[in-house]
Write an enzyme that holds these catalytic residues in place. Structure first.
Site, PDB file in Angstrom:
ATOM      1  N   TRP A 154     -16.065 -54.218 -61.228  1.00 23.34           N
ATOM      2  CA  TRP A 154     -14.862 -54.946 -60.829  1.00 23.34           C
ATOM      3  C   TRP A 154     -15.178 -56.191 -60.004  1.00 23.34           C
ATOM      4  CZ3 TRP A 154     -15.468 -55.162 -55.720  1.00 23.34           C
ATOM      5  CH2 TRP A 154     -16.203 -54.146 -55.122  1.00 23.34           C
ATOM      6  N   ASN A 155     -16.407 -56.347 -59.505  1.00 23.75           N
ATOM      7  CA  ASN A 155     -16.628 -57.446 -58.552  1.00 23.75           C
ATOM      8  C   ASN A 155     -16.691 -58.824 -59.208  1.00 23.75           C
ATOM      9  OD1 ASN A 155     -19.118 -56.838 -59.628  1.00 23.75           O
ATOM     10  ND2 ASN A 155     -20.240 -57.098 -57.717  1.00 23.75           N
ATOM     11  N   PRO A 179     -14.341 -52.282 -69.370  1.00 18.59           N
ATOM     12  CA  PRO A 179     -14.281 -52.963 -68.070  1.00 18.59           C
ATOM     13  C   PRO A 179     -13.951 -51.959 -66.972  1.00 18.59           C
ATOM     14  CG  PRO A 179     -12.247 -53.329 -69.293  1.00 18.59           C
ATOM     15  CD  PRO A 179     -13.116 -52.459 -70.167  1.00 18.59           C
ATOM     16  N   ALA A 180     -14.161 -52.366 -65.739  1.00 20.53           N
ATOM     17  CA  ALA A 180     -13.799 -51.489 -64.609  1.00 20.53           C
ATOM     18  C   ALA A 180     -12.296 -51.242 -64.636  1.00 20.53           C
ATOM     19  CB  ALA A 180     -14.199 -52.157 -63.301  1.00 20.53           C
ATOM     20  N   GLY A 231     -23.559 -51.934 -62.392  1.00 16.86           N
ATOM     21  CA  GLY A 231     -22.818 -51.072 -61.473  1.00 16.86           C
ATOM     22  C   GLY A 231     -23.782 -50.375 -60.536  1.00 16.86           C
ATOM     23  N   SER A 232     -23.372 -49.225 -60.051  1.00 18.90           N
ATOM     24  CA  SER A 232     -24.183 -48.546 -59.040  1.00 18.90           C
ATOM     25  C   SER A 232     -25.399 -47.855 -59.664  1.00 18.90           C
ATOM     26  CB  SER A 232     -23.334 -47.506 -58.317  1.00 18.90           C
ATOM     27  OG  SER A 232     -22.818 -46.586 -59.254  1.00 18.90           O
ATOM     28  N   GLU A 253     -28.234 -53.227 -64.615  1.00 17.87           N
ATOM     29  CA  GLU A 253     -28.257 -54.108 -63.437  1.00 17.87           C
ATOM     30  C   GLU A 253     -27.565 -53.302 -62.343  1.00 17.87           C
ATOM     31  OE1 GLU A 253     -27.204 -56.150 -60.715  1.00 17.87           O
ATOM     32  OE2 GLU A 253     -26.003 -57.484 -61.976  1.00 17.87           O
ATOM     33  N   LEU A 254     -28.372 -52.736 -61.450  1.00 17.33           N
ATOM     34  CA  LEU A 254     -27.876 -51.705 -60.536  1.00 17.33           C
ATOM     35  C   LEU A 254     -27.792 -52.210 -59.096  1.00 17.33           C
ATOM     36  CD1 LEU A 254     -29.920 -48.805 -62.175  1.00 17.33           C
ATOM     37  CD2 LEU A 254     -27.614 -49.594 -62.737  1.00 17.33           C
ATOM     38  N   CYS A 287     -23.901 -57.599 -55.765  1.00 16.56           N
ATOM     39  CA  CYS A 287     -25.150 -56.831 -55.672  1.00 16.56           C
ATOM     40  C   CYS A 287     -26.295 -57.685 -55.143  1.00 16.56           C
ATOM     41  CB  CYS A 287     -25.486 -56.199 -57.009  1.00 16.56           C
ATOM     42  SG  CYS A 287     -25.407 -57.390 -58.334  1.00 16.56           S
TER      43      CYS A 287
HETATM   44  P1  ADP Z   1     -18.841 -49.542 -58.195  1.00 17.32           P
HETATM   45  O1  ADP Z   1     -19.277 -48.597 -57.136  1.00 17.32           O
HETATM   46  O2  ADP Z   1     -19.217 -50.940 -57.987  1.00 17.32           O
HETATM   47  O3  ADP Z   1     -17.420 -49.350 -58.642  1.00 17.32           O
HETATM   48  P2  ADP Z   1     -19.672 -48.031 -60.431  1.00 17.32           P
HETATM   49  O4  ADP Z   1     -21.062 -47.828 -60.874  1.00 17.32           O
HETATM   50  O5  ADP Z   1     -18.915 -46.851 -59.927  1.00 17.32           O
HETATM   51  O6  ADP Z   1     -19.760 -49.194 -59.399  1.00 17.32           O
HETATM   52  O7  ADP Z   1     -18.799 -48.660 -61.585  1.00 17.32           O
HETATM   53  C1  ADP Z   1     -19.250 -49.667 -62.466  1.00 17.32           C
HETATM   54  C2  ADP Z   1     -18.652 -49.412 -63.825  1.00 17.32           C
HETATM   55  O8  ADP Z   1     -19.052 -48.126 -64.265  1.00 17.32           O
HETATM   56  C3  ADP Z   1     -17.133 -49.405 -63.890  1.00 17.32           C
HETATM   57  O9  ADP Z   1     -16.703 -49.941 -65.135  1.00 17.32           O
HETATM   58  C4  ADP Z   1     -16.794 -47.950 -63.824  1.00 17.32           C
HETATM   59  O10 ADP Z   1     -15.551 -47.655 -64.422  1.00 17.32           O
HETATM   60  C5  ADP Z   1     -17.923 -47.359 -64.640  1.00 17.32           C
HETATM   61  N1  ADP Z   1     -18.230 -45.944 -64.373  1.00 17.32           N
HETATM   62  C6  ADP Z   1     -18.176 -45.276 -63.211  1.00 17.32           C
HETATM   63  N2  ADP Z   1     -18.559 -43.989 -63.384  1.00 17.32           N
HETATM   64  C7  ADP Z   1     -18.868 -43.847 -64.698  1.00 17.32           C
HETATM   65  C8  ADP Z   1     -19.342 -42.771 -65.520  1.00 17.32           C
HETATM   66  N3  ADP Z   1     -19.588 -41.573 -65.009  1.00 17.32           N
HETATM   67  N4  ADP Z   1     -19.549 -43.024 -66.827  1.00 17.32           N
HETATM   68  C9  ADP Z   1     -19.327 -44.235 -67.349  1.00 17.32           C
HETATM   69  N5  ADP Z   1     -18.895 -45.286 -66.639  1.00 17.32           N
HETATM   70  C10 ADP Z   1     -18.662 -45.102 -65.332  1.00 17.32           C
END
Ligand code: ADP
Length: 482
Positions: A154-155, A179-180, A231-232, A253-254, A287
């Site tokens: 989402w950022n 997308p987020a 994402g994370s 890209e974590l 990030c």
């Molecule tokens: P943040 O902490 O920045 O929100 P996330 O890693 O949780 O980072 O989210 C990044 C993306 O990954 C978002 O599109 C979110 O919806 C998606 N996401 C989160 N959890 C899962 C999962 N278990 N499987 C697939 N996608 C996921």
């Protein structure tokens, strides 16, 4: 509700502007006010599977276009994004919260990735290798991987999509995008413009819905040959596991834990400018945001004082209001993390020199904050805060700074400020990071390879290398003997 002015850009079958009767839709909220902007479809497993098959059919035809045809389509898309830059920025700020100036910048950046990969599309070249056998000819072709998927955060709701889909399409792949859940509207708006630009139906498919369910179906599909995720690190690990049975290619890209090192010989104003840009962009929610600021003892007092002065000039509020530099944080969890990091640091001796509090209990704005006397024992040294908190650490020697900077499982971005060119090289090479900013806090652009090492990820985005993540190498061996 989102202003009707933007309905044309959001004219997509998955979006409604009235609450749907069933609960098979996700409400998208205004990040600053909490009001409902729109609703997007929840894609079921069956809907995702059907989309994967449509993507496969689209890719079979799309890969046959010439690279010039694909480049032209991407250039049309690029032009349309720029033409709609203001409206796209308004949609982005509404759902994400960042100040409009930053949102406009992000749309410009998204467009620049599309232009760059339109240009790169025509430079995917193979090789002819010298053979050890007189009768053999050895050829190397680069071919599109096929159907690809992206899961984006989402950022940067527009730029993260652009820098994945642009190389994918340039290479001749198709892409399904999840997308987020907080920011799907920017993704749909980009898809609407892709269609207007003449990109064939289904080479880009946006799939809003439950992250876990949509993600799992994409990861487990045999048809999807590659996943690109931003994402994370935690979710990256889950996705890597889910992709293991089908041996999918991965770009990840974590998380980061970016150090900024300011040496005694730095230009102080340049360092302060770099710290502010890197730390407070997007309210600290990137990030590559500075997470730890290491300042050498000789300039600790001077740099701290200047950072505090600059932080006190920041203005927090609705991103659409003129002069606002800090939008809201994405949710309550984000607020809680910043608070926890402050609390932990203060309990171990750090001092709050600016900010330190949430703005109000009923919204997610947080005061830009500066902590001094921060040490490696505190949580901020190990975990990414992802919020507007600048922790200032003190160090004595170069070796100590490099050791502390590298003392993390992450390796995305690092920044150094020093006027000594020998030190720029020495420390730049010693830092275990994918990217190093030297005398600058802003390093991201379409021309350069963005990505991390260690647990910050795999692969690179942007640059001449970025398209490689979407290409397979095929080797052909010709025997000329008759
Ligand atoms: P943040 O902490 O920045 O929100 P996330 O890693 O949780 O980072 O989210 C990044 C993306 O990954 C978002 O599109 C979110 O919806 C998606 N996401 C989160 N959890 C899962 C999962 N278990 N499987 C697939 N996608 C996921």
């Amino acid at each position: 509700m989102i202003n009707q002015k933007y309905h044309a850009l959001l004219n997509h079958a998955d979006i409604t502007f009235e609450a749907p009767a069933s609960n098979a839709a996700i409400q998208v909220n205004d990040a600053a006010t909490g009001d409902a902007l729109a609703w997007v479809k929840t894609h079921t497993q069956a809907a995702v599977e059907a989309a994967i098959l449509r993507s496969q059919q689209a890719q079979a035809a799309f890969k046959k276009l010439t690279t010039l045809q694909r480049a032209d389509l991407l250039m049309n898309w690029y032009q349309l994004i720029l033409k709609n830059q203001e409206d796209l920025a308004q949609i982005l700020t509404a759902e994400q919260g960042k100040p409009l100036a930053e949102a406009r910048g992000e749309i410009g950046s998204a467009a620049s990735f599309i232009r760059w990969f339109a240009e790169q599309a025509r430079r995917v070249e193979g090789d002819i290798l010298p053979s050890a056998q007189a009768q053999q000819r050895l050829l190397v072709l680069k071919q599109p991987i096929g159907v690809t998927a992206a899961i984006t955060p989402w950022n940067f709701p527009a730029a993260m999509i652009a820098r994945k889909i642009a190389p994918a399409l340039a290479a001749g792949c198709s892409m399904l995008i999840k997308p987020a859940e907080q920011t799907p509207l920017s993704a749909y708006a980009l898809e609407v413009l892709a269609t207007q630009a003449g990109l064939p139906a289904d080479v880009m498919i946006t799939l809003s819905g439950d992250a876990v369910a949509v993600g799992k179906t994409l990861c487990e599909s045999d048809v999807v040959r590659k996943l690109s995720f931003t994402g994370s690190t935690e979710v990256g690990r889950i996705l890597m596991q889910q992709c293991a049975p089908t041996i999918k290619k991965l770009s990840l890209e974590l998380g980061g834990n970016a150090p900024v090192i300011v040496f005694d010989d730095a230009n102080i104003e340049q360092a302060v400018k770099g710290i502010m840009a890197s730390k407070f962009r997007n309210s600290g929610q990137t990030c590559v945001c500075a997470n730890r600021v290491y300042i050498q003892a000789g300039v600790y007092a001077a740099v701290s004082q200047r950072v505090i002065e600059e932080v006190n000039k920041l203005k927090t509020g609705d991103g659409r209001v003129d002069g606002v530099t800090q939008g809201p944080l994405i949710d309550e969890e984000a607020i809680a993390k910043v608070q926890a990091h402050i609390q932990d640091a203060v309990s171990q001796g750090a001092k709050v020199q600016a900010g330190g509090q949430r703005v109000a209990a009923d919204n997610t704005f947080f005061e830009p904050t500066v902590l001094t006397d921060v040490t490696q024992a505190m949580r901020v040294a190990r975990e990414e805060t992802f919020g507007p908190l600048a922790p200032l650490f003190r160090f004595e020697t170069e070796d100590e700074a490099v050791f502390m900077a590298n003392d993390t499982e992450f390796g995305l971005a690092a920044y150094i400020f020093t006027q000594s060119s020998a030190r720029q090289w020495r420390v730049g090479e010693a830092l275990e990071y994918g990217m190093v900013g030297i005398n600058t806090g802003l390093i991201s652009n379409e021309v350069s390879p963005f990505g991390g090492i260690k647990q910050s990820g795999l692969g690179r985005e942007g640059s001449q290398y970025g398209i490689e993540d979407y290409l397979e190498i095929k080797y052909m061996c010709l025997d000329l003997s008759e």
